[in-house]
Design an enzyme around this catalytic site. Structure first.
Site, PDB file in Angstrom:
ATOM      1  N   ASP A   1       0.836  -1.190   0.000  1.00 39.38           N
ATOM      2  CA  ASP A   1       0.000   0.000   0.000  1.00 39.38           C
ATOM      3  C   ASP A   1       0.879   1.251   0.000  1.00 39.38           C
ATOM      4  O   ASP A   1       1.857   1.342   0.752  1.00 39.38           O
ATOM      5  CB  ASP A   1      -0.894  -0.024   1.247  1.00 39.38           C
ATOM      6  CG  ASP A   1      -1.787   1.189   1.358  1.00 39.38           C
ATOM      7  OD1 ASP A   1      -2.658   1.352   0.485  1.00 39.38           O
ATOM      8  OD2 ASP A   1      -1.615   1.969   2.315  1.00 39.38           O
TER       9      ASP A   1
ATOM     10  N   GLU B   1       1.636  -0.496  -5.006  1.00 40.93           N
ATOM     11  CA  GLU B   1       0.713   0.582  -5.324  1.00 40.93           C
ATOM     12  C   GLU B   1       1.613   1.802  -5.490  1.00 40.93           C
ATOM     13  O   GLU B   1       2.083   2.364  -4.496  1.00 40.93           O
ATOM     14  CB  GLU B   1      -0.305   0.802  -4.213  1.00 40.93           C
ATOM     15  CG  GLU B   1      -1.292   1.904  -4.553  1.00 40.93           C
ATOM     16  CD  GLU B   1      -2.239   2.239  -3.401  1.00 40.93           C
ATOM     17  OE1 GLU B   1      -3.407   2.548  -3.672  1.00 40.93           O
ATOM     18  OE2 GLU B   1      -1.795   2.222  -2.234  1.00 40.93           O
TER      19      GLU B   1
END
Length: 709
Positions: free
Chosen positions: A348, A384
Site C-alpha cells: 500500500d 501501489e
C-alpha cells in the site's frame, strides 16, 4: 508474584518461548527504562518486570516460567519532551511491535492518549494508566505441521489475481458453515476453494490481515474498519478474522488457510501497509511504537519534531530510512513468507517506502535490501506506486523485480468504454502490456497489474450504474471518497427497471471484464465484480463492515450469467499463451511497427496510419496477435506457438461494419466472443469477410477453434 529474570538475548526481537521461559527483546534508542508486564485472562496486571539488559539499544531478558498463551505489554520510561519528538510515558501500556498475536480491542474512552485530552494540549503529559484500553500482546507457540505444503509458484505472467476481503467474502455465503463465516477458516472451506477453482483465479490478494484497529470516530458512529489499512501489528494476523480464538488460535487458523489454498493450487498475496500505523499524528493514541521510541519509528518534521511528516494522509509516516525500522519491515516480510508461507505482497502506498530525504528514489535502502534478500526474491512484489506527497505518482518507475498496480490502465480503460475521445493510442498501449511504462527498464508485460476496479472506489456494477458517489452511510455528508470516477450510469442513477438501460449496463460490464482478462499483463479482479456486487454507489466502503460491502451470493439470472461469462474468459486466457505473453512485441513500439506479431486495423481492414491514431473522433479499432511469434520455448526448448487472435473494440454508440483482415496463416477466422450477445457471448460461428461490430461491444476471432475447456 516473583519471577526469575535471566539476561536473555537481544535477538530475535519480540517474545520467543522455549523450555526455559520466554525471551523478550524490544528496540528503543532513547528509553531510560523498559519493563514487561503480564496480564491474566480477566485483563488484570499480575506482574511487571524490568528488563535491565541493554545491547545495541535492544532491551532484553528471559523471564522463566512464561509460556505460550501469556498476555503481556511493555511500559517504557524516558523523557517527555514532545517538542523534541520524545513522547515517553510509562503509564501507557504498549503493544510489542514484534507480537505474533494480539488479543482485545482498543477502548477509546480509556486514557490511551499520552497527553491531556481534555485540554487538547499534546505538550501536557497524562499520567493515567491505559492498560484497560489497550490490546495485549500474546506469546505464541510457533509449532505447526505444514506437512507437504508446496506453494504453487505460479508465474506472474500466468496469474489471475482475485482481490478479496476475508470477512466480506463469506459473511453471507450459505454454503459456508454459519459459525465460520467471515473468517480465515471460511476462506479455506470447501465451498470457497471450489469457487476459486471454478472461477479460475490463481491467487487471492487479501485486503490487510495485519492486526488493525477501529478508529474512535467510527465507533462513535456505530461503524468499524472494514478494509484494514489501520495497522497496529506487522506480525499478528487480525484476530477478528479468526474462528478459533484470539490468544494464538488466529495464527494456527491462518496457517491452515494458507495450507488449504496451496493444496488447491491457489497462492496467497497479502496487502501490506508499511507506510503508516494506527497511532496517528501528535494528537493520536500511544499504543506501540509512539511510546517505545517515537523519533526512531516515525518521521518528524525536520525543524519542528513535535509534528509528523505525513505522506499517507493518515497523520504519520513510518521512518523506513532508519535501519531499525527497515529491519522491522524486512523481519515482518520474511516472517510472513517463512513462517506463514504466503506467496507475495501488495504494498500500500509503496512510493512512501521509497522516499529518502530528497523524495522518491529507486536507490532507496528499502529497494536495495529487498533486492538482495534471498527469501523475498522468490515471492511476488506488487507496488501501489503512489502516495499523497509531492512527486508521489510513480507508475512505471519501480525497480526491475517489481510489478505495479497500473493506475493508467484503470483510468484509460474506464474513459475509453465511457466513450471519451482521443484515447485510441493510449488504450492500445494499455491492452498490450503498457510497453511505454515497462519496456525500457528491463521489465516485461507482467509488470503491469491491470485492474478496472479495486476495493477503493466503485465496484464494476456501480461503475456503470452511478454518475456520482453515494457515501452518506459513512457519516461524512458524502464529502469522503473520490469525486472523479470516470463512471457513467447509462441514463438512470442507481438501480432501474428500464430494460434497455439494464441491457446496456450488462454489456458494458462484459466489455470491461473482457478487456481486463484478455489484455496483456496480469488481470486483477475486484472480488465480487464477477457476480455483480454493488455497494449502492458507495465508493469508499472502508468503514462499512455490513451488507453494503459483504458479497451477496443470491444470484439472479443476470448475475449468474456474469459469473459464467467471467469463468469462460479466464479459461480462454489460461488456455492460450498468446493472450498472456511473457515478452513485449519484438521489443518494438506499437505504433508504426512492421513486425507481424501484432497489427492494428481500421474498419476497412487496412492497417492503421498515423492519422488514424490521432483522430479524436475514432472510438473503434481492430488488432491481431500472431500466435506464431510468441518468442518463448516450452520446457524442451521447442518454440511455443498458439492460435492467432483478432480483436475488435467499439466504444461508440452506433455499430460499425468491419472488413476482416486476412489471418496470418491459412486457417480462416472463427468467432470466439461477442459481448453484444446476451444469452451466449461465446457462441462459436464461422464468419464472412465483413462483420457488424455493434455499438459499445467487443468481438474476438480466432484462426481455428479456441480452447474453452
Amino acid at each position: 508474584m516473583s519471577r526469575t529474570v535471566l539476561p536473555g538475548v537481544p535477538y530475535p526481537l519480540g517474545a520467543t518461548s522455549s523450555s526455559r521461559g520466554t525471551n523478550f527483546a524490544v528496540y528503543s534508542e532513547n528509553a531510560t527504562g523498559l519493563s514487561v508486564c503480564f496480564f491474566d485472562e480477566e485483563d488484570k496486571q499480575t506482574d511487571c518486570i524490568e528488563l535491565k539488559e541493554r545491547t545495541a539499544f535492544v532491551w532484553h531478558g528471559l523471564v522463566k516460567g512464561i509460556k505460550p498463551g501469556q498476555r503481556y505489554g511493555y511500559r517504557v520510561e524516558g523523557p517527555w519532551e514532545p517538542e523534541k519528538g520524545l513522547r515517553f510515558n510509562s503509564a501507557k501500556l504498549l503493544c510489542d511491535p514484534y507480537a505474533k498475536a494480539l488479543t482485545g480491542e482498543v477502548d477509546w474512552k480509556a486514557p490511551i492518549f499520552p497527553y491531556d485530552v481534555i485540554s487538547g494540549d499534546d505538550l501536557k503529559k497524562d499520567d493515567q494508566d491505559s492498560a484497560a484500553g489497550v490490546p495485549k500482546s500474546v506469546v505464541i507457540d510457533p509449532k505447526f505441521d505444514w506437512g507437504d505444503d508446496c506453494p504453487p509458484q505460479t508465474l506472474l505472467a500466468d496469474s489471475v489475481i482475485y482481490e478479496v476481503n476475508v470477512r466480506g467474502f463469506s459473511k453471507q455465503n450459505p454454503m459456508v458453515e454459519e459459525k465460520l463465516r467471515g473468517t480465515y477458516a471460511a476462506l479455506a472451506s470447501e465451498a470457497s476453494i471450489n469457487y476459486f477453482k471454478m472461477l479460475g483465479v490463481t491467487a487471492v490478494e487479501l485486503l490487510p490481515v495485519h492486526h488493525f484497529i477501529d478508529e474512535g470516530h467510527l465507533i462513535d458512529r456505530g461503524l468499524r474498519d472494514y478494509w484494514g489499512y489501520n495497522t497496529l501489528s506487522y506480525f499478528a494476523p487480525m484476530s477478528r478474522y479468526s474462528s478459533s480464538g484470539d490468544t494464538g488460535g488466529q495464527v494456527r487458523e491462518f496457517k491452515e488457510m494458507v495450507k488449504s489454498l496451496h493444496a488447491a493450487g491457489i497462492e496467497v498475496i497479502l496487502d501490506v501497509v508499511y507506510n503508516h500505523t494506527c497511532e496517528g499524528n501528535r494528537l493520536g493514541p500511544s499504543l506501540s511504537m509512539k511510546g517505545i521510541d517515537n523519533t526512531t519509528y516515525y518521521r518528524q518534521v525536520v525543524d519542528n519534531p513535535r509534528y509528523y511528516m505525513d505522506y499517507t494522509g493518515t497523520g504519520n509516516t513510518l521512518n523506513v530510512m532508519h535501519p531499525q525500522v527497515l529491519m522491522l519491515v524486512m523481519d515482518s516480510l520474511r516472517y510472513w513468507v517463512t513462517e506463514m508461507h504466503v506467496d507475495g505482497f501488495r504494498f500500500d502506498l509503496a512510493a512512501t517506502l521509497a522516499r529518502d530525504q530528497d523524495g522518491v528514489s529507486k536507490l532507496s535502502s528499502f529497494f536495495n535490501v529487498i533486492h538482495q534478500d534471498p527469501i523475498l526474491q522468490s515471492v511476488k512484489l506488487i507496488a501501489e506506486p503512489w502516495d499523497v506527497g509531492e512527486g508521489g505518482y510513480q507508475v512505471g518507475n519501480f525497480p526491475v523485480l517489481w510489478a505495479e498496480w497500473n493506475g493508467r490502465y484503470r483510468d484509460t480503460v474506464r474513459r475509453f468504454w465511457k466513450g471519451d475521445e482521443g484515447l485510441l493510442s493510449d488504450f492500445a498501449y494499455r491492452i498490450t502490456g503498457s510497453s511505454d511504462l515497462y519496456q525500457q527498464d528491463g521489465r516485461r508485460p507482467y509488470a503491469s497489474i491491470n485492474f478496472v476496479t479495486a476495493h477503493d472506489g466503485f465496484t464494476l456494477t456501480d461503475l456503470v450504474s452511478f454518475n456520482g458517489k453515494h457515501n452518506e452511510a459513512n457519516g461524512d455528508n458524502n464529502t469522503d471518497g473520490a469525486d472523479n470516477n470516470d463512471s457513467w450510469n447509462m441514463g438512470a442513477e442507481g438501480p432501474t427497471d428500464d430494460a434497455g438501460i439494464n441491457e446496456l449496463r450488462e454489456r458494458q460490464v462484459r466489455n470491461f471484464l473482457a478487456t481486463l482478462v484478455l489484455s496483456q499483463g496480469v488481470p486483477m479482479i475486484c472480488g465480487g465484480d464477477e457476480v455483480g456486487r454493488s455497494q449502492r454507489g458507495n465508493n469508499n466502503g472502508y468503514c462499512q463492515d455490513n451488507e453494503i460491502t459483504w458479497y451477496d451470493w443470491k444470484l439472479d439470472p443476470p448475475r449468474k450469467r456474469l459469473m459464467d461469462f467471467t469463468t469462460k474468459l479466464i479459461q480462454l486466457r489460461k488456455n492460450h499463451p498468446n493472450l498472456r505473453r511473457r515478452k513485449f512485441f519484438q521489443d518494438r513500439t506499437i505504433r508504426g511497427s512492421v513486425v507481424r506479431d501484432i497489427a492494428w486495423f481500421n474498419s476497412n481492414g487496412e492497417e492503421f496510419h498515423e492519422e488514424d491514431w490521432g483522430a479524436g473522433w475514432q472510438r473503434s479499432l481492430g488488432f491481431m496477435l500472431n500466435g506464431n511469434t510468441l518468442g518463448v520455448t516450452d520446457e524442451d526448448g521447442v518454440p511455443l506457438k498458439d492460435n492467432s487472435f483478432l480483436f475488435m473494440v467499439n466504444a461508440a454508440a452506433d455499430g460499425v461494419e468491419f472488413t476482416l483482415p486476412p489471418p496470418p496463416g491459412d486457417t480462416p477466422w472463427h468467432q470466439v466472443l461477442d459481448t453484444q450477445n446476451v444469452d451466449d457471448p461465446f457462441a462459436e460461428s464461422d464468419i464472412g469477410d465483413k462483420v457488424i461490430l455493434g455499438g459499445r461491444s467487443f468481438r474476438v476471432f480466432c484462426d481455428g477453434r479456441p480452447k474453452l475447456q
